[in-house]
Write a protein that holds these residues in place. Structure first.
Motif, short mmCIF file in Angstrom:
data_model
loop_
_atom_site.label_atom_id
_atom_site.label_comp_id
_atom_site.label_asym_id
_atom_site.label_seq_id
_atom_site.Cartn_x
_atom_site.Cartn_y
_atom_site.Cartn_z
N GLY A 186 0.81 -1.22 0.00
CA GLY A 186 0.00 0.00 0.00
C GLY A 186 0.84 1.26 0.00
O GLY A 186 2.07 1.22 0.10
N ASP A 187 0.16 2.40 -0.19
CA ASP A 187 0.77 3.73 -0.13
C ASP A 187 1.85 3.95 -1.18
O ASP A 187 2.82 4.69 -0.97
N GLU A 188 1.69 3.33 -2.34
CA GLU A 188 2.70 3.45 -3.40
C GLU A 188 2.60 4.77 -4.14
O GLU A 188 3.46 5.10 -4.96
N ALA A 200 -8.11 2.93 3.18
CA ALA A 200 -7.27 3.56 2.15
C ALA A 200 -7.08 5.04 2.47
O ALA A 200 -7.94 5.68 3.06
N GLY A 201 -5.95 5.56 2.08
CA GLY A 201 -5.70 7.00 2.20
C GLY A 201 -4.88 7.40 0.98
O GLY A 201 -3.70 7.06 0.89
N HIS A 202 -5.51 8.04 0.02
CA HIS A 202 -4.84 8.38 -1.25
C HIS A 202 -4.61 9.89 -1.31
O HIS A 202 -5.57 10.66 -1.30
N THR A 203 -3.34 10.26 -1.37
CA THR A 203 -2.99 11.68 -1.26
C THR A 203 -2.74 12.31 -2.62
O THR A 203 -2.06 11.74 -3.47
N GLY A 249 1.53 7.30 7.86
CA GLY A 249 0.27 6.87 7.24
C GLY A 249 -0.69 8.01 6.94
O GLY A 249 -0.91 8.88 7.77
N SER A 250 -1.31 7.96 5.74
CA SER A 250 -2.29 8.98 5.33
C SER A 250 -3.60 8.81 6.09
O SER A 250 -4.39 9.75 6.20
N THR A 251 -3.87 7.60 6.58
CA THR A 251 -5.14 7.34 7.28
C THR A 251 -4.96 7.40 8.78
O THR A 251 -5.78 7.96 9.49
N PRO A 305 3.91 5.88 11.82
CA PRO A 305 5.14 5.84 11.01
C PRO A 305 5.16 4.56 10.18
O PRO A 305 4.79 3.49 10.66
N ARG A 306 5.54 4.69 8.92
CA ARG A 306 5.63 3.50 8.07
C ARG A 306 7.00 2.86 8.23
O ARG A 306 8.00 3.58 8.33
N ARG A 307 7.03 1.55 8.23
CA ARG A 307 8.31 0.83 8.25
C ARG A 307 8.93 0.98 6.86
O ARG A 307 8.22 0.93 5.86
MG MG Z 1 -2.31 5.37 1.30
#
Ligand code: MG
Ligand code: GDP
Ligand code: IMO
Length: 424
Positions: free
Chosen positions: A12-14, A39-42, A298-300, A304-306
């Motif tokens: 995710g978050d690509e 989902a969190g699409h920026t 994370g957008s949602t 912190p993302r690994r």
């Molecule tokens: Mg996302």
């Protein structure tokens, strides 16, 4: 005429939101077909930032139609909040946004159960977004869910909700020793939502059938990434829907024959939010550095993302299960100051070599990545707009990805802003 599906190839978050916004100009209809408020699409357009959870990322193109398919789990409050947020910015969605009457509805008891299930798992928690996704899909599969069609029929909804809440309360009280929820409160709250979402609801099967007849061009927007797919991802550390391309057909009700082109998005490195195996994860200062450079939160959920190196074994797995035709590499700029860049081309586990993605989580957890190293370019790429203007070493990195994965890179993203994109 090429209907296109865009999916994430990692966890995710690509950068799917950004890419959908860019591609949307060449399509008539943009469709979300699985996932939900997880989902969190920026999208970054000039100084403006938009984060979409449920509404397709094509919505800023006011001449396009956006559809939320039956495969989505719809949190009506989140949906209405998103619409309000857009209205405040003078973006009108009336007449160009449609919700399937077959989509399942997320209720407060789904979110409560999501949190309780996580708590119960303790150290082996999935690290869900807490948006009620798993419990809502569970109800769908066990045929206990409530869909948008039922929500809109108030008397029927009342009966169904009452029964469902009774059942859920038995679980909350007897199994978790927790507080029950009130069906009356939910009924009142959701009837108000029903009135507000009703104008958006339609038979999207008919809508899509007519669109195909009129030769409209369709862009299918995936949520999550193939490694979070409930069938092909790092189960059980996945989401609860089919986030690989297979989800399109059942998630909107179109024939697989209608999907002509499949684009896979990968970051130039890898990230993951929540628990689960991540063979190329980089700990310590270097991981922290990538997180900082990439703004990897994370957008949602803001978590912190690994962070870690690109995992070509995992990408190849994702490419295979979705039949990916071309790649888009995002966040190349994040690696601008790395002197050496690593790509994982295989795994080693107890002297056994793997060049495919193992199903067994224990095996994957104990896999050591085998890396190929390339020289970094140590130059700013964020202002580059033509592939030939990229530093030679950056072009070499892209070529290396193409050679290992066996799929051409069609676009390269070098920053969050809409204009920071390169055709390759
Ligand atoms: Mg996302
Ligand atoms: P999605 O869920 O796949 O749409 O991705 P997210 O929006 O959750 O996360 C991607 C993040 O990276 C967002 O903050 C984007 O604004 C940002 N982003 C997208 N493409 C690029 C890029 O090429 N470079 C940089 N530095 N950031 C990017
Ligand atoms: P987009 O569309 C990144 C992850 C969660 C958790 C697991 C299960 O923005 O790429 P869930 O709430 O779905 O039951 O959580 O899946 N996850 C995502 N990670 N991007 C997402 O969506 C995600 N949606 C779910 O962090 O590990």
């Amino acid at each position: 005429m090429a209907n296109t599906c865009v999916i994430g190839l990692q966890w995710g978050d690509e950068g799917k939101g950004k890419i959908i916004d860019i591609l949307a100009k060449d399509y008539d209809i943009i469709v979300r077909y699985q996932g939900g408020g997880n989902a969190g699409h920026t999208l970054i357009i000039g100084d403006e930032k938009f984060i979409f959870h449920l509404i397709p990322s094509g919505i800023l193109h006011q001449d396009k139609k956006c559809v939320i398919g039956n495969g989505i789990v719809l949190d009506p409050k989140l949906f209405l909040d998103e619409i309000d947020g857009l209205a405040k910015r003078n973006i009108n969605v009336n007449g160009n946004l449609f919700i399937s009457d077959r989509a399942h509805v997320v209720f407060p008891y789904h979110k409560k159960l999501d949190l309780l299930l996580e708590k119960q798992k303790g150290n082996s928690m999935i690290g869900t977004t807490g948006r009620g996704i798993g419990p809502c899909y569970t109800d769908k599969i066990s045929r206990e869910g409530i869909r948008v069609a039922e929500l809109l029929q108030k008397e029927h909804f009342k009966e169904k909700l009452k029964k469902t809440v009774e059942e859920k309360n038995r679980i909350f009280v007897n199994l978790y020793d927790d507080e029950p929820v009130s069906w009356e409160d939910i009924y009142e709250e959701y009837c108000a939502y029903a009135d507000k979402i009703a104008p958006f609801v339609c038979d999207t099967v008919d809508f899509m059938a007519r669109a195909f007849k009129e030769n409209k061009k369709i862009l299918f927007e995936g949520a999550q990434g193939a490694l979070l797919d409930v069938d092909f991802g790092t189960y059980p550390f996945t989401t609860s829907s089919n986030s690989a391309a297979g989800g399109v057909s059942s998630g909107i009700g179109v024939s697989p024959k209608q999907i002509h082109n499949i684009i896979g998005i990968t970051k130039a490195y890898t990230t993951r939010v929540g628990s689960g195996p991540f063979p190329t994860e980089v700990d310590g200062e270097q991981g922290e550095h990538i997180r900082k450079q990439g703004g990897e939160f994370g957008s949602t959920t803001g978590r912190p993302r690994r962070c870690g190196w690109l995992d070509a074994v995992a990408i190849q797995h994702s490419v295979r299960i979705s039949g990916v035709d071309s790649l888009i590499v995002t966040k190349l700029d994040v690696l601008d100051d790395q002197e050496t860049i690593r790509i994982c081309t295989g795994y080693k586990n107890n002297e056994k070599l793997y060049n495919t993605f193992p199903a067994n989580i224990e095996v994957l957890n104990n896999c050591e990545p085998i890396y190929e190293e390339v020289s970094g370019w140590c130059e700013d790429t964020s202002k580059v707009r033509r592939a030939e203007d990229l530093p030679e070493k950056a072009r070499n990195y892209i070529k290396t990805i193409e050679n290992i994965v066996g799929v051409k890179v069609k676009m390269i993203s070098v920053g969050p802003e809409r204009s920071q994109i390169i055709s390759n």
